[in-house]
Design a protein around this motif. Structure first.
Motif, PDB file in Angstrom:
ATOM      1  N   MET A   1       0.798  -1.066   0.205  1.00  0.00           N
ATOM      2  CA  MET A   1       0.129  -0.030  -0.035  1.00  0.00           C
ATOM      3  C   MET A   1       0.672   1.282   0.176  1.00  0.00           C
ATOM      4  O   MET A   1       0.566   2.124  -0.514  1.00  0.00           O
ATOM      5  CB  MET A   1      -1.040  -0.121   1.183  1.00  0.00           C
ATOM      6  CG  MET A   1      -1.920   1.092   1.224  1.00  0.00           C
ATOM      7  SD  MET A   1      -2.991   0.654  -0.291  1.00  0.00           S
ATOM      8  CE  MET A   1      -4.345   1.967   0.239  1.00  0.00           C
ATOM      9  N   LEU A   2       1.957   1.260   0.833  1.00  0.00           N
ATOM     10  CA  LEU A   2       2.891   2.356   0.814  1.00  0.00           C
ATOM     11  C   LEU A   2       3.505   2.539  -0.485  1.00  0.00           C
ATOM     12  O   LEU A   2       3.526   3.771  -1.050  1.00  0.00           O
ATOM     13  CB  LEU A   2       4.181   2.290   1.918  1.00  0.00           C
ATOM     14  CG  LEU A   2       5.027   3.164   2.105  1.00  0.00           C
ATOM     15  CD1 LEU A   2       4.195   4.427   2.812  1.00  0.00           C
ATOM     16  CD2 LEU A   2       6.185   2.874   3.159  1.00  0.00           C
ATOM     17  N   HIS A   3       3.791   1.452  -1.455  1.00  0.00           N
ATOM     18  CA  HIS A   3       4.367   1.530  -2.749  1.00  0.00           C
ATOM     19  C   HIS A   3       3.338   2.338  -3.694  1.00  0.00           C
ATOM     20  O   HIS A   3       3.760   3.174  -4.562  1.00  0.00           O
ATOM     21  CB  HIS A   3       4.754   0.385  -3.119  1.00  0.00           C
ATOM     22  CG  HIS A   3       5.674  -0.280  -2.450  1.00  0.00           C
ATOM     23  ND1 HIS A   3       7.015   0.339  -2.487  1.00  0.00           N
ATOM     24  CD2 HIS A   3       5.819  -1.472  -1.823  1.00  0.00           C
ATOM     25  CE1 HIS A   3       7.986  -0.655  -1.766  1.00  0.00           C
ATOM     26  NE2 HIS A   3       7.006  -1.715  -1.426  1.00  0.00           N
ATOM     27  N   MET A   4       2.088   1.995  -3.475  1.00  0.00           N
ATOM     28  CA  MET A   4       1.037   2.595  -4.296  1.00  0.00           C
ATOM     29  C   MET A   4       0.876   4.111  -3.898  1.00  0.00           C
ATOM     30  O   MET A   4       0.715   4.966  -4.836  1.00  0.00           O
ATOM     31  CB  MET A   4      -0.342   1.847  -4.112  1.00  0.00           C
ATOM     32  CG  MET A   4      -1.456   2.512  -4.853  1.00  0.00           C
ATOM     33  SD  MET A   4      -2.889   1.519  -4.435  1.00  0.00           S
ATOM     34  CE  MET A   4      -3.352   0.792  -6.243  1.00  0.00           C
ATOM     35  N   PHE A   5       0.927   4.384  -2.634  1.00  0.00           N
ATOM     36  CA  PHE A   5       0.840   5.772  -2.243  1.00  0.00           C
ATOM     37  C   PHE A   5       2.034   6.728  -3.032  1.00  0.00           C
ATOM     38  O   PHE A   5       1.663   7.752  -3.561  1.00  0.00           O
ATOM     39  CB  PHE A   5       1.092   6.087  -0.670  1.00  0.00           C
ATOM     40  CG  PHE A   5       1.092   7.524  -0.297  1.00  0.00           C
ATOM     41  CD1 PHE A   5      -0.125   8.250  -0.182  1.00  0.00           C
ATOM     42  CD2 PHE A   5       2.415   7.833  -0.093  1.00  0.00           C
ATOM     43  CE1 PHE A   5      -0.068   9.451   0.119  1.00  0.00           C
ATOM     44  CE2 PHE A   5       2.520   9.081   0.673  1.00  0.00           C
ATOM     45  CZ  PHE A   5       1.204   9.915   0.450  1.00  0.00           C
ATOM     46  N   PHE A   6       3.155   6.212  -2.695  1.00  0.00           N
ATOM     47  CA  PHE A   6       4.438   7.146  -3.358  1.00  0.00           C
ATOM     48  C   PHE A   6       4.140   6.928  -4.949  1.00  0.00           C
ATOM     49  O   PHE A   6       4.631   7.942  -5.444  1.00  0.00           O
ATOM     50  CB  PHE A   6       5.618   6.348  -3.090  1.00  0.00           C
ATOM     51  CG  PHE A   6       5.886   6.673  -1.555  1.00  0.00           C
ATOM     52  CD1 PHE A   6       6.534   7.893  -1.429  1.00  0.00           C
ATOM     53  CD2 PHE A   6       6.232   5.624  -0.542  1.00  0.00           C
ATOM     54  CE1 PHE A   6       7.011   8.269  -0.099  1.00  0.00           C
ATOM     55  CE2 PHE A   6       6.619   6.114   0.568  1.00  0.00           C
ATOM     56  CZ  PHE A   6       6.758   7.299   1.044  1.00  0.00           C
ATOM     57  N   ALA A   7       3.931   5.911  -5.423  1.00  0.00           N
ATOM     58  CA  ALA A   7       3.583   5.922  -7.040  1.00  0.00           C
ATOM     59  C   ALA A   7       2.630   7.122  -7.500  1.00  0.00           C
ATOM     60  O   ALA A   7       2.942   7.876  -8.421  1.00  0.00           O
ATOM     61  CB  ALA A   7       3.058   4.556  -7.485  1.00  0.00           C
TER      62      ALA A   7
END
Length: 67
Positions: A1-7
């Motif tokens: 989920m954190l990766h999606m936020f940064f993307a």
């Protein structure tokens, strides 16, 4: 989920370059208000004439089609 936020966050950064700063928007809004104030006197004089002309045109068209 954190990766999606940064993307999503990093993909939205270039879009901020297309949005003008607030100080530019204030100048734009001020200019539009001045144009509105200057043209309102002319608009109030012309609007009844346009309405009258449109009414005459509409009456003429309806009169010709009714007979």
């Amino acid at each position: 989920m954190l990766h999606m936020f940064f993307a999503v966050a990093f993909s939205a950064v270039p879009l901020t370059l297309y949005v003008p700063p607030i100080r530019s928007l204030n100048l734009f809004v001020q200019t539009m208000e001045e144009i509105w104030r200057e043209s309102s006197g002319y608009t109030h004089r012309v609007y009844p004439r346009v309405r009258y002309a449109f009414r005459r045109l509409l009456d003429c068209m309806l009169c010709n089609t009714a007979s």
